[in-house]
Scaffold this motif. Structure first.
Motif, PDB file in Angstrom:
ATOM      1  N   ALA A  34       2.058   4.980  -9.530  1.00 17.52           N
ATOM      2  CA  ALA A  34       2.349   6.270  -8.911  1.00 17.52           C
ATOM      3  C   ALA A  34       1.539   7.394  -9.549  1.00 17.52           C
ATOM      4  O   ALA A  34       1.512   8.515  -9.030  1.00 17.52           O
ATOM      5  N   ASP A  35       0.867   7.089 -10.646  1.00 15.01           N
ATOM      6  CA  ASP A  35      -0.099   8.015 -11.240  1.00 15.01           C
ATOM      7  C   ASP A  35      -1.094   8.502 -10.186  1.00 15.01           C
ATOM      8  O   ASP A  35      -1.528   9.657 -10.199  1.00 15.01           O
ATOM      9  N   ALA A  36      -1.416   7.642  -9.229  1.00  9.72           N
ATOM     10  CA  ALA A  36      -2.408   7.984  -8.203  1.00  9.72           C
ATOM     11  C   ALA A  36      -1.946   9.138  -7.329  1.00  9.72           C
ATOM     12  O   ALA A  36      -2.744  10.001  -6.941  1.00  9.72           O
ATOM     13  N   VAL A  37      -0.648   9.182  -6.985  1.00 12.36           N
ATOM     14  CA  VAL A  37      -0.165  10.244  -6.114  1.00 12.36           C
ATOM     15  C   VAL A  37      -0.142  11.583  -6.859  1.00 12.36           C
ATOM     16  O   VAL A  37      -0.329  12.647  -6.265  1.00 12.36           O
ATOM     17  N   LEU A  38       0.048  11.533  -8.166  1.00 15.57           N
ATOM     18  CA  LEU A  38      -0.026  12.758  -8.974  1.00 15.57           C
ATOM     19  C   LEU A  38      -1.458  13.277  -9.031  1.00 15.57           C
ATOM     20  O   LEU A  38      -1.697  14.487  -8.949  1.00 15.57           O
ATOM     21  N   ARG A  39      -2.411  12.369  -9.139  1.00 13.98           N
ATOM     22  CA  ARG A  39      -3.820  12.796  -9.185  1.00 13.98           C
ATOM     23  C   ARG A  39      -4.255  13.337  -7.826  1.00 13.98           C
ATOM     24  O   ARG A  39      -5.082  14.247  -7.748  1.00 13.98           O
ATOM     25  N   GLU A  40      -3.691  12.799  -6.755  1.00 21.23           N
ATOM     26  CA  GLU A  40      -3.944  13.363  -5.439  1.00 21.23           C
ATOM     27  C   GLU A  40      -3.422  14.800  -5.371  1.00 21.23           C
ATOM     28  O   GLU A  40      -4.100  15.700  -4.852  1.00 21.23           O
ATOM     29  N   ALA A  41      -2.222  15.014  -5.910  1.00 22.47           N
ATOM     30  CA  ALA A  41      -1.644  16.362  -5.921  1.00 22.47           C
ATOM     31  C   ALA A  41      -2.498  17.317  -6.738  1.00 22.47           C
ATOM     32  O   ALA A  41      -2.713  18.475  -6.355  1.00 22.47           O
ATOM     33  N   MET A  42      -3.008  16.846  -7.872  1.00 21.22           N
ATOM     34  CA  MET A  42      -3.849  17.701  -8.713  1.00 21.22           C
ATOM     35  C   MET A  42      -5.200  17.956  -8.049  1.00 21.22           C
ATOM     36  O   MET A  42      -5.765  19.039  -8.179  1.00 21.22           O
ATOM     37  N   ALA A  43      -5.705  16.972  -7.306  1.00 20.38           N
ATOM     38  CA  ALA A  43      -6.959  17.178  -6.592  1.00 20.38           C
ATOM     39  C   ALA A  43      -6.795  18.206  -5.477  1.00 20.38           C
ATOM     40  O   ALA A  43      -7.754  18.872  -5.083  1.00 20.38           O
ATOM     41  N   MET A  44      -5.561  18.346  -4.980  1.00 21.80           N
ATOM     42  CA  MET A  44      -5.281  19.363  -3.962  1.00 21.80           C
ATOM     43  C   MET A  44      -5.121  20.748  -4.578  1.00 21.80           C
ATOM     44  O   MET A  44      -5.273  21.754  -3.879  1.00 21.80           O
ATOM     45  N   LEU A 102       0.850  -1.182   0.000  1.00 23.36           N
ATOM     46  CA  LEU A 102       0.000   0.000   0.000  1.00 23.36           C
ATOM     47  C   LEU A 102       0.888   1.235   0.000  1.00 23.36           C
ATOM     48  O   LEU A 102       2.005   1.213   0.503  1.00 23.36           O
ATOM     49  N   ALA A 103       0.396   2.338  -0.583  1.00 19.93           N
ATOM     50  CA  ALA A 103       1.246   3.506  -0.751  1.00 19.93           C
ATOM     51  C   ALA A 103       0.518   4.803  -0.398  1.00 19.93           C
ATOM     52  O   ALA A 103      -0.704   4.896  -0.505  1.00 19.93           O
ATOM     53  N   ILE A 104       1.298   5.804   0.035  1.00 21.51           N
ATOM     54  CA  ILE A 104       0.786   7.127   0.368  1.00 21.51           C
ATOM     55  C   ILE A 104       1.750   8.176  -0.187  1.00 21.51           C
ATOM     56  O   ILE A 104       2.851   7.849  -0.625  1.00 21.51           O
ATOM     57  N   MET A 105       1.341   9.453  -0.152  1.00 23.18           N
ATOM     58  CA  MET A 105       2.252  10.530  -0.520  1.00 23.18           C
ATOM     59  C   MET A 105       3.201  10.801   0.643  1.00 23.18           C
ATOM     60  O   MET A 105       2.769  10.903   1.782  1.00 23.18           O
ATOM     61  N   ASN A 106       4.484  10.886   0.358  1.00 20.54           N
ATOM     62  CA  ASN A 106       5.470  11.139   1.391  1.00 20.54           C
ATOM     63  C   ASN A 106       5.142  12.435   2.146  1.00 20.54           C
ATOM     64  O   ASN A 106       4.904  13.471   1.530  1.00 20.54           O
ATOM     65  N   PRO A 107       5.096  12.410   3.488  1.00 21.01           N
ATOM     66  CA  PRO A 107       4.660  13.581   4.266  1.00 21.01           C
ATOM     67  C   PRO A 107       5.465  14.852   4.012  1.00 21.01           C
ATOM     68  O   PRO A 107       4.887  15.933   3.867  1.00 21.01           O
TER      69      PRO A 107
END
Length: 262
Positions: free
Chosen positions: A68-78, A31-36
């Motif tokens: 890792a596409d998911a962490v980029l989409r999280e960044a764009m959602a922010m 499982l993965a998250i964005m580095n704090p």
């Protein structure tokens, strides 16, 4: 103004750590998250963008597996404007040197005034990649940022130490590494989430990177892993049951004195 934020998708250690036979992390099975620290750098970039949304653009960049596409989409959602995914099989197994060389090779083909990275990633704890990227690009680097201000073409950073801080300024372009304590990152918004999943993420492979084959992937990594393991369970330790608080305090004091702590 163009701001690039380097973010990393890191293993969520609460879900368990898995290794490959060569000693490297099996990121595809975790499982993965964005580095704090990286998220703090992203929030810093977004706050700068908030001051002039029409003229400031924030691009999130990550190197990793296709997921890792998911962490980029999280960044764009922010609030990031777009995302760039650096991915290729030949890049796998990279240490800090190969990782920073690869990311710098991608950034050489992008426009930027300011680059944010996290101080360090929770899966490596080296704090090397950000400064190494700056070195590869020939940029000034300000690390351990706890506060950031942009004034014209200058960035002003409060650089944190254990026993104090210093104020450092640099002309842009430059690179800043962010502490988690820099800020409290915003949440994704429902509208931002929908917009993020409609956006196209730019994918960069080996052919898109301005870097030598000698400095990428496992073969281009001078760091060699001798041994890797999950967390080692600690022993139970000594259990005592003093009759009173005074007895407990005396026992602790005796133990500390015996170990020359006090």
């Amino acid at each position: 103004m163009k701001i690039v934020v380097c973010i990393k998708q890191v293993p969520d250690t609460a879900g368990g750590v898995k290794f490959k036979a060569d000693g490297t992390l099996d990121r595809g099975a975790m499982l993965a998250i964005m580095n704090p620290d990286d998220k703090a750098g992203l929030e810093a970039a977004l706050r700068i963008k908030d001051t002039d949304p029409e003229n400031i653009k924030v691009t999130a960049v990550t190197m990793g597996l296709p997921k890792a596409d998911a962490v980029l989409r999280e960044a764009m959602a922010m609030g990031a404007d777009d995302g760039v995914l650096i991915t290729d099989r030949v890049l796998g197994g990279a240490d800090t040197w190969a990782t920073s060389s690869t990311i710098a090779g991608a950034l050489k083909n992008m426009e930027y005034d300011l680059i944010f990275t996290g101080r360090q990633a929770i899966d490596g704890d080296t704090a090397q990649v950000g400064p190494q990227i700056a070195e590869h690009l020939g940029l000034p680097c300000i690390s351990y940022a706890k506060a950031v201000e942009v004034e014209g073409d200058t960035v002003r950073v409060k650089r944190q130490f254990d026993d104090g801080y210093m104020i450092v300024t640099a002309k842009m372009p430059c690179l800043v590494t962010a502490l988690t304590e820099l800020n409290e990152a915003r949440y994704m918004t429902p509208g931002g989430i929908f917009d993020a999943f409609d956006k196209e993420v730019r994918v960069m492979g080996r052919a898109d990177l301005d870097v030598s084959d000698d400095n990428i992937g496992l073969k281009g990594s001078p760091t060699k892993i001798a041994k890797a393991s999950d967390k080692v369970a600690k022993g139970k330790g000594t259990v005592v049951t003093p009759e009173t608080a005074d007895d407990a305090a005396a026992y602790i004091a005796d133990v500390l004195a015996e170990k020359h702590v006090i």
